[in-house]
Design a protein around this motif. Structure first.
Motif, short mmCIF file in Angstrom:
data_model
loop_
_atom_site.label_atom_id
_atom_site.label_comp_id
_atom_site.label_asym_id
_atom_site.label_seq_id
_atom_site.Cartn_x
_atom_site.Cartn_y
_atom_site.Cartn_z
N GLU A 179 0.83 -1.20 0.00
CA GLU A 179 0.00 0.00 0.00
C GLU A 179 0.87 1.26 0.00
N PHE A 180 0.67 2.09 -1.01
CA PHE A 180 1.38 3.36 -1.08
C PHE A 180 0.44 4.47 -0.63
N MET A 181 0.94 5.36 0.22
CA MET A 181 0.13 6.45 0.74
C MET A 181 0.91 7.75 0.65
N LYS A 182 0.24 8.79 0.22
CA LYS A 182 0.85 10.11 0.12
C LYS A 182 -0.13 11.12 0.68
N ALA A 183 0.37 12.05 1.53
CA ALA A 183 -0.52 13.00 2.17
C ALA A 183 0.12 14.37 2.25
N SER A 184 -0.73 15.39 2.21
CA SER A 184 -0.28 16.77 2.45
C SER A 184 -1.35 17.49 3.25
N LEU A 185 -0.93 18.44 4.08
CA LEU A 185 -1.83 19.16 4.96
C LEU A 185 -1.35 20.59 5.09
N GLY A 186 -2.27 21.55 5.09
CA GLY A 186 -1.93 22.96 5.27
C GLY A 186 -2.82 23.59 6.32
N GLN A 187 -2.31 24.62 6.99
CA GLN A 187 -3.11 25.34 7.97
C GLN A 187 -2.55 26.75 8.14
N GLY A 188 -3.41 27.67 8.59
CA GLY A 188 -2.96 29.01 8.90
C GLY A 188 -2.14 29.02 10.18
N VAL A 189 -1.27 30.02 10.31
CA VAL A 189 -0.47 30.23 11.52
C VAL A 189 -0.94 31.55 12.14
N ASP A 190 -1.39 31.49 13.37
CA ASP A 190 -2.03 32.64 14.01
C ASP A 190 -1.01 33.65 14.51
N VAL A 220 4.39 48.26 11.01
CA VAL A 220 3.68 47.27 10.18
C VAL A 220 2.94 46.24 11.03
N LEU A 221 3.24 46.17 12.34
CA LEU A 221 2.53 45.23 13.21
C LEU A 221 1.06 45.57 13.35
N ALA A 222 0.69 46.79 12.97
CA ALA A 222 -0.72 47.17 13.06
C ALA A 222 -1.57 46.42 12.06
N ASN A 223 -0.95 45.89 11.03
CA ASN A 223 -1.70 45.17 10.00
C ASN A 223 -1.13 43.77 9.77
N VAL A 224 -0.73 43.11 10.84
CA VAL A 224 -0.11 41.80 10.71
C VAL A 224 -1.14 40.77 10.23
N ARG A 225 -0.70 39.85 9.41
CA ARG A 225 -1.57 38.84 8.81
C ARG A 225 -1.09 37.43 9.20
N ASP A 226 -1.88 36.42 8.79
CA ASP A 226 -1.55 35.03 9.10
C ASP A 226 -0.32 34.57 8.34
N GLY A 227 0.41 33.62 8.93
CA GLY A 227 1.38 32.82 8.21
C GLY A 227 0.70 31.57 7.71
N HIS A 228 1.48 30.67 7.10
CA HIS A 228 0.89 29.42 6.61
C HIS A 228 1.90 28.29 6.72
N ALA A 229 1.42 27.12 7.12
CA ALA A 229 2.27 25.94 7.27
C ALA A 229 1.80 24.84 6.35
N THR A 230 2.74 24.07 5.79
CA THR A 230 2.44 22.93 4.94
C THR A 230 3.28 21.74 5.36
N VAL A 231 2.65 20.58 5.49
CA VAL A 231 3.34 19.34 5.83
C VAL A 231 2.98 18.30 4.79
N GLU A 232 3.96 17.53 4.32
CA GLU A 232 3.68 16.48 3.36
C GLU A 232 4.58 15.27 3.63
N GLY A 233 4.09 14.09 3.25
CA GLY A 233 4.88 12.86 3.45
C GLY A 233 4.31 11.72 2.63
N LYS A 234 5.10 10.66 2.48
CA LYS A 234 4.66 9.49 1.72
C LYS A 234 5.37 8.25 2.25
N ASP A 235 4.78 7.07 1.93
CA ASP A 235 5.35 5.83 2.46
C ASP A 235 4.69 4.62 1.80
N TRP A 236 5.43 3.51 1.74
CA TRP A 236 4.89 2.19 1.41
C TRP A 236 4.70 1.41 2.70
N GLY A 237 3.57 0.71 2.82
CA GLY A 237 3.33 -0.18 3.94
C GLY A 237 2.84 -1.52 3.42
#
Length: 471
Positions: A179-190, A220-237
């Motif tokens: 079984e081959f599996m590949k995944a990716s996930l993203g989310q905002g950084v507060d 510029v801190l008066a208008n600070v915005r979100d960052g963003h994170a991404t994680v990805e990985g894959k594997d055979w099982g």
């Protein structure tokens, strides 16, 4: 099968992803179009090569060489309405309060099965199918962005199998699973919440001095915005599956099938993007350093759940046949998902799940119109593995569902036939009140500390088409 064609088949499978899996959890619910027509109730029918997935012992009933290739299209509709999502500071996350375009318009998953009778007792076969999948892509400014902005899980299972029939009443089957599996996930950084919290705690002045010392512009801190994170990985099982079929008469049979758990170590990378947090690159660098987030390797260890199925089939007369399937899934294998960042000082990011075991019950029937056409139908109820609203994460807004299916088999020639299937799945409303138990700035763990509150409403259609040929 040549390596060239096998590579093309795997590529086709990985290009197809289910949208929030049609069976509970991340499991993709249709590995066979003929089975889909009965709501997956026909595990003991063993009428075509797709029995490799349902019960490999069923291959013992198949004559000659048979091949089955199919595709199932998933057409989902899902909406989300926010009910008060908050930052770790317990202030509103802001952002879009509703979502209705975070699922694809349609996706498709292929399947391929081949069986060959070796002699009166032995049959060999090979299956390829999509066991798991999800594909959600929320707007980056939706109310729950600190829990998730996007997730994509693709997988393919290669399943060589054999069956042994010592006599006319018993058959045994065994299969290996790669079984081959590949995944990716993203989310905002507060980042906005972190800056506000530092100012409220009295540490904001130190941050300002650091920015000035680096030659940055603190305004510029008066208008600070979100960052963003991404994680990805894959594997055979790797794992295995077993099957047994008891055939007291030609018209009646019972089956039991087991699929093992498969261990995966998804290895890949984690990236943190602070480039758009402010308009000042020096300030962005300081804010990222303060967050303790650095680009690094990533690792997720998990075990897929094993399943145990009991099923039966009876041919009542020349036209009617009935069938059932009860499948138990050990979803408790899927507890928390720990995203690790090896080689860094950052603690794990934990997605709490703590799933419960589930049971799926399906009833189906076949009606033979004439020698060339057979109609199918079925109904099933499938439990969701989620224990409570407090453990329902945006990555899998799953809920109990009812499936109603219809199908048909049309014999085109004496050696070939076409299967068609349509299924409608109605999900219960899925409410979330999920809180991440970490918060920004900590080294012992990684997380935004957000609470995602809202309700998902989902239904979907499945349309399947397959071609069967007997040599």
């Amino acid at each position: 099968m040549t390596p060239k064609y096998l590579t093309l088949i795997i590529a086709a499978a990985l290009s197809a992803v289910s949208v929030s899996a049609t069976a509970s959890g991340y499991r993709f619910g249709s590995q066979s179009v003929s089975s889909q027509g009965t709501a997956e109730a026909n595990g003991a029918e063993a009428g075509d090569a797709s029995t490799i997935f349902a019960n490999p012992a069923g291959m013992a009933r198949l004559e000659g060489r048979q091949i089955m290739g199919g595709v199932t299209a998933v057409v989902p509709h899902s909406t989300f309405n926010d009910e008060g999502s908050t930052r770790f500071t317990r202030t509103s996350t802001g952002g879009l309060k509703s979502q209705d375009d975070y699922v694809p318009g349609a996706v498709a998953a292929p399947s391929l099965y081949y069986t060959q009778k070796v002699n009166d007792q032995w049959t060999a076969g090979f299956g390829m199918f999509v066991p798991y999948g999800t594909n959600l892509s929320y707007d980056w400014n939706w109310a729950g962005r600190y829990a998730l902005t996007n997730i994509k899980l693709t997988s393919v299972n290669l399943n060589p199998s054999i069956a042994f029939k010592p006599n006319e009443h018993h058959a045994f089957g065994f299969g290996l699973n790669g079984e081959f599996m590949k995944a990716s996930l993203g989310q905002g950084v507060d980042v906005p919440g972190s800056v506000a919290a530092s100012q409220a705690a009295g540490t904001g002045a130190a941050l300002l001095r650091q920015i000035v010392a680096a030659g940055g512009n603190p305004a510029v801190l008066a208008n600070v915005r979100d960052g963003h994170a991404t994680v990805e990985g894959k594997d055979w099982g790797f794992g295995f599956n077993l099957g047994y079929m008891y055939m007291p008469t030609e018209n009646t049979r019972f089956g039991i099938a087991y699929r093992s758990s498969i261990k995966h170590e998804l290895k890949g990378s984690a990236g943190w993007d602070f480039s758009g947090v402010t308009t000042d690159a020096k300030v962005n660098a300081i804010l990222q350093a303060a967050s303790h987030h650095v680009n690094s390797a990533a690792l997720v260890e998990l075990r897929t759940p094993e399943t145990l199925s009991l099923n039966g089939f009876h041919q009542f007369n020349d036209r009617w046949a009935g069938m059932f399937d009860v499948t138990w899934t050990k979803n408790s294998r899927m507890q928390n998902i720990d995203i690790q960042f090896p080689g860094t000082e950052s603690g794990d990011e934990v997605i709490r799940q703590q799933w419960k075991n589930t049971v799926r019950v399906a009833l189906g029937a076949n009606y033979k119109v004439n020698d060339n056409v057979t109609l199918r139908g079925g109904i099933a109820h499938d439990d969701a593995p989620i224990r409570s609203d407090e453990l329902r994460h945006a990555a899998l807004p799953d809920a109990d569902r009812v499936q109603l299916s219809f199908g048909a088999n049309w014999k085109v020639t004496p050696n070939s036939s076409i299967d068609l299937a349509y299924s409608y799945l109605d999900f219960s409303d899925a409410r979330a009140n999920y809180t991440n138990q970490c918060r920004p700035g900590l080294l012992t763990c990684t997380g935004n500390g957000e609470t995602t509150r809202g309700t998902w409403s989902t239904h979907m259609s499945l349309v399947g088409l397959s071609y069967n040929y007997k040599f």
